[in-house]
Design an enzyme around this catalytic site. Structure first.
Site, PDB file in Angstrom:
ATOM      1  N   TYR A  66      -3.420  -0.009  10.024  1.00 56.01           N
ATOM      2  CA  TYR A  66      -3.252  -0.402   8.616  1.00 56.01           C
ATOM      3  C   TYR A  66      -1.835  -0.077   8.143  1.00 56.01           C
ATOM      4  O   TYR A  66      -1.170  -0.911   7.511  1.00 56.01           O
ATOM      5  CB  TYR A  66      -4.287   0.347   7.782  1.00 56.01           C
ATOM      6  CG  TYR A  66      -4.350   0.008   6.333  1.00 56.01           C
ATOM      7  CD1 TYR A  66      -3.709   0.815   5.377  1.00 56.01           C
ATOM      8  CD2 TYR A  66      -5.063  -1.082   5.877  1.00 56.01           C
ATOM      9  CE1 TYR A  66      -3.788   0.522   4.024  1.00 56.01           C
ATOM     10  CE2 TYR A  66      -5.147  -1.377   4.517  1.00 56.01           C
ATOM     11  CZ  TYR A  66      -4.500  -0.568   3.615  1.00 56.01           C
ATOM     12  OH  TYR A  66      -4.572  -0.849   2.272  1.00 56.01           O
TER      13      TYR A  66
ATOM     14  N   SER B 296       0.836  -1.207   0.000  1.00 55.56           N
ATOM     15  CA  SER B 296       0.000   0.000   0.000  1.00 55.56           C
ATOM     16  C   SER B 296       0.869   1.254   0.000  1.00 55.56           C
ATOM     17  O   SER B 296       2.062   1.178   0.315  1.00 55.56           O
ATOM     18  CB  SER B 296      -0.854  -0.013   1.280  1.00 55.56           C
ATOM     19  OG  SER B 296      -1.370   1.276   1.583  1.00 55.56           O
TER      20      SER B 296
END
Ligand code: NAP
Ligand code: GCO
Length: 258
Positions: free
Chosen positions: A157, A144
């Site tokens: 996250y 990500s």
């Protein structure tokens, strides 16, 4: 010889019923791979099977929570029996909880780490022995922007995806000698259900991301297809431990002046 051809290979895409996983599975199928996917419940697996069938892809679907190691071990054995050894693993399944850190429970933090970091470890550990026995394999971890950057409300996250970057490098280091290449794909901001809340009409994040992206747009799942085929194929046999960012240039850009 077409170095991007995946004929005769079996690919397992976790959380592949829709979104990025589904698009990557489509691309691997178009390159000739046999597709296997799992999702967390039968309803999602059925939804995925219908979508694959509609796309002309004969996929195999399994119900499995990627955080459940005994369940994952059993699923991999079942796949090896029913379909074949997994040549390509795409660790795609993931969740996000957008909560200010001081308001986030440790339980919620652990849940994100469990799905986004522990599960890729569990999945890789389950498939590597047969990859070694077969002479090699490919592992692609879906990282990500948050493998490199932080932002408010995504502490769990970002920690998970930062860890996933290093797990990718470590698998590459530990198993490169057995012809296993482990790389990551770092999508930018992609139009999927996971980012739908950020793309609500009038949401300030929408225009913010467009100003931070040289391409001036949100990514589409199709943008990930080519990079996935590259990292799943012989074309990347000497690429190992690399995170390929598919972000329209976000990580290179200071951002458009307001
Ligand atoms: P998504 O739309 O939320 O899809 C995630 C998939 O994973 C869903 O099918 C989900 O099933 C499944 N899943 C979640 N937890 C699972 C578990 N414990 N076991 C098995 N399957 C599970 O996400 P996406 O946007 O396609 O993202 C896919 C991956 O790309 C994720 O790792 C995400 O972090 C990463 N990523 C996304 C973006 C983006 O902008 N969208 C950018 C960079 C990276 P349920 O529907 O039951 O939850
Ligand atoms: C967020 C977004 C991002 C994307 C993606 C960016 O809330 O910032 O969900 O985290 O999902 O990971 O690469």
């Amino acid at each position: 010889m077409d170095i991007f051809c995946l004929k005769g290979k079996t690919a397992l895409v976790t959380g592949g019923s829709y979104g990025i996983g589904f698009a990557i599975a489509q691309a691997l199928a178009e390159a000739g791979a046999g597709i296997v996917f799992n999702d967390i419940n039968q309803e999602l697996v059925d939804k995925g099977l219908a979508a694959y069938s509609e796309a002309g892809i004969e996929a195999h679907g399994y119900v499995c929570d990627v955080t459940d190691e005994p369940g994952v071990q059993a699923m991999v054995k079942q796949i090896e029996k029913e379909v074949g050894v997994i040549d390509i693993l795409v660790n795609n399944a993931g969740i996000i909880k957008r909560v200010p850190m001081t308001e986030m429970s440790a339980e919620d933090f652990r849940k994100v780490i469990d799905v986004d970091l522990n599960a890729p470890f569990i999945m890789a550990k389950a498939v590597i022995p047969s990859m070694i026995a077969k002479g090699g394999g490919k592992i692609i971890n879906i990282c990500s922007m948050m493998s490199e950057l932080g932002r408010e409300t995504v502490s769990a996250y970002a920690a998970a995806k930062g860890g996933l970057k290093m797990l990718t490098k470590n698998i590459a280091s530990e198993f490169g000698g057995q012809n296993i290449q482990c790389n990551g794909i770092g999508p930018g901001y992609i139009e999927t259900p996971q980012t739908a809340p950020l793309r609500e009409p009038g949401h300030p994040f929408n225009s913010f991301i467009i100003s931070k992206t040289p391409a001036g747009r949100w990514g589409k799942t199709d943008d990930l297809k080519g990079p996935a085929v590259f990292l799943a194929s012989a074309a990347s046999d000497f690429v190992n431990g690399h995170i390929l960012y598919v972000d329209g240039g976000i990580l290179a850009y200071i951002g458009k002046m307001p």
